[in-house]
Design a protein around this motif. Sequence first.
Motif, PDB file in Angstrom:
ATOM      1  N   THR A  25      51.241  47.254  34.809  1.00  0.00           N
ATOM      2  CA  THR A  25      50.997  46.169  35.749  1.00  0.00           C
ATOM      3  C   THR A  25      50.269  46.676  36.984  1.00  0.00           C
ATOM      4  O   THR A  25      49.289  46.080  37.440  1.00  0.00           O
ATOM      5  CB  THR A  25      52.320  45.503  36.169  1.00  0.00           C
ATOM      6  N   PHE A  26      50.737  47.794  37.532  1.00  0.00           N
ATOM      7  CA  PHE A  26      50.103  48.356  38.724  1.00  0.00           C
ATOM      8  C   PHE A  26      48.665  48.776  38.435  1.00  0.00           C
ATOM      9  O   PHE A  26      47.738  48.397  39.150  1.00  0.00           O
ATOM     10  CB  PHE A  26      50.902  49.553  39.227  1.00  0.00           C
ATOM     11  N   LEU A  27      48.462  49.552  37.378  1.00  0.00           N
ATOM     12  CA  LEU A  27      47.126  50.058  37.064  1.00  0.00           C
ATOM     13  C   LEU A  27      46.174  48.930  36.684  1.00  0.00           C
ATOM     14  O   LEU A  27      44.985  48.985  36.985  1.00  0.00           O
ATOM     15  CB  LEU A  27      47.211  51.086  35.932  1.00  0.00           C
ATOM     16  N   GLY A  28      46.702  47.900  36.021  1.00  0.00           N
ATOM     17  CA  GLY A  28      45.847  46.792  35.607  1.00  0.00           C
ATOM     18  C   GLY A  28      45.223  46.056  36.768  1.00  0.00           C
ATOM     19  O   GLY A  28      44.119  45.507  36.645  1.00  0.00           O
ATOM     20  N   GLN A  29      45.898  46.052  37.918  1.00  0.00           N
ATOM     21  CA  GLN A  29      45.349  45.387  39.094  1.00  0.00           C
ATOM     22  C   GLN A  29      44.195  46.161  39.713  1.00  0.00           C
ATOM     23  O   GLN A  29      43.530  45.656  40.624  1.00  0.00           O
ATOM     24  CB  GLN A  29      46.447  45.175  40.134  1.00  0.00           C
ATOM     25  N   LEU A  30      43.939  47.367  39.228  1.00  0.00           N
ATOM     26  CA  LEU A  30      42.830  48.179  39.727  1.00  0.00           C
ATOM     27  C   LEU A  30      41.621  48.125  38.797  1.00  0.00           C
ATOM     28  O   LEU A  30      40.638  48.834  39.015  1.00  0.00           O
ATOM     29  CB  LEU A  30      43.284  49.636  39.899  1.00  0.00           C
ATOM     30  N   ILE A  31      41.708  47.294  37.749  1.00  0.00           N
ATOM     31  CA  ILE A  31      40.615  47.162  36.783  1.00  0.00           C
ATOM     32  C   ILE A  31      40.071  45.740  36.872  1.00  0.00           C
ATOM     33  O   ILE A  31      40.813  44.781  36.619  1.00  0.00           O
ATOM     34  CB  ILE A  31      41.104  47.463  35.360  1.00  0.00           C
ATOM     35  N   PRO A  32      38.807  45.561  37.252  1.00  0.00           N
ATOM     36  CA  PRO A  32      38.283  44.222  37.552  1.00  0.00           C
ATOM     37  C   PRO A  32      38.562  43.159  36.505  1.00  0.00           C
ATOM     38  O   PRO A  32      39.044  42.077  36.827  1.00  0.00           O
ATOM     39  CB  PRO A  32      36.777  44.484  37.704  1.00  0.00           C
ATOM     40  N   THR A  33      38.275  43.418  35.234  1.00  0.00           N
ATOM     41  CA  THR A  33      38.455  42.389  34.218  1.00  0.00           C
ATOM     42  C   THR A  33      39.920  42.177  33.885  1.00  0.00           C
ATOM     43  O   THR A  33      40.394  41.039  33.814  1.00  0.00           O
ATOM     44  CB  THR A  33      37.678  42.757  32.939  1.00  0.00           C
ATOM     45  N   VAL A  34      40.645  43.248  33.703  1.00  0.00           N
ATOM     46  CA  VAL A  34      42.046  43.168  33.282  1.00  0.00           C
ATOM     47  C   VAL A  34      42.896  42.456  34.318  1.00  0.00           C
ATOM     48  O   VAL A  34      43.804  41.689  33.982  1.00  0.00           O
ATOM     49  CB  VAL A  34      42.598  44.578  33.003  1.00  0.00           C
ATOM     50  N   ARG A  35      42.619  42.658  35.602  1.00  0.00           N
ATOM     51  CA  ARG A  35      43.468  42.105  36.654  1.00  0.00           C
ATOM     52  C   ARG A  35      43.478  40.580  36.672  1.00  0.00           C
ATOM     53  O   ARG A  35      44.392  39.970  37.210  1.00  0.00           O
ATOM     54  CB  ARG A  35      43.023  42.638  38.019  1.00  0.00           C
ATOM     55  N   ILE A  36      42.476  39.950  36.058  1.00  0.00           N
ATOM     56  CA  ILE A  36      42.395  38.500  36.078  1.00  0.00           C
ATOM     57  C   ILE A  36      43.509  37.877  35.246  1.00  0.00           C
ATOM     58  O   ILE A  36      44.250  37.009  35.702  1.00  0.00           O
ATOM     59  CB  ILE A  36      41.020  38.026  35.565  1.00  0.00           C
TER      60      ILE A  36
END
Length: 202
Positions: free
Chosen positions: A112-123
């Motif tokens: 969850t934390f790392l995903g918010q640092l990836i432009p597409t995934v964070r959406i």
Amino acid sequence: MVTALDALLDAASLQAVFLAAMVEKFIPILPSYVLYPAIGIGAEDAWALAARCLVATLGSLGGALAWYGLGAWVGERRIEALVARHGRWLLLSPRLYARLVAGYRQRPVGLTFLGQLIPTVRIFQALPAGVLRLPLASFLAATALGSLCWIALLAGAGHVLHRQGWAAGEAGLIVLGALIALELGAALAARIWRQVQATRVA
């Protein structure tokens, strides 16, 4: 001389920042690596920048919570069918969705934390989290922390560049170029790492 874009950014209220951050989680017309530097550019000082980052984080968290609720409400089978049929419009392929689900089963907080640092995934990251009904408190905490780091990095970069005399459009392009370079470098490093590991196994 203040440009029209600079004036528009300066006039943006905290309410507008909140709504923009929330909408970015649903309609990525303005990607985060363009939106958040612009938000930072519009801050007149460090206190205004901090306020904008916090409000944007709350907006982003609200969007994630809505995705989570959608996943929990619709259910696993119907979400998988929707992703297979319409996921391409959000750059969410069935393969990527399956990888997110598998990752969440192993490392929910870290992903969850790392995903918010990836432009597409964070959406859309919160969608599979809702399907799996991850513990809401830890999910929201990790989402908030990851979002704050991402937003503060981009908004801070835009603010600093603008303070150095760069126009809003120029500062945004510099941040975008730097992020693209970092993403390409990370992708290349990951590819080399996989090749090295495969050679060792062979």
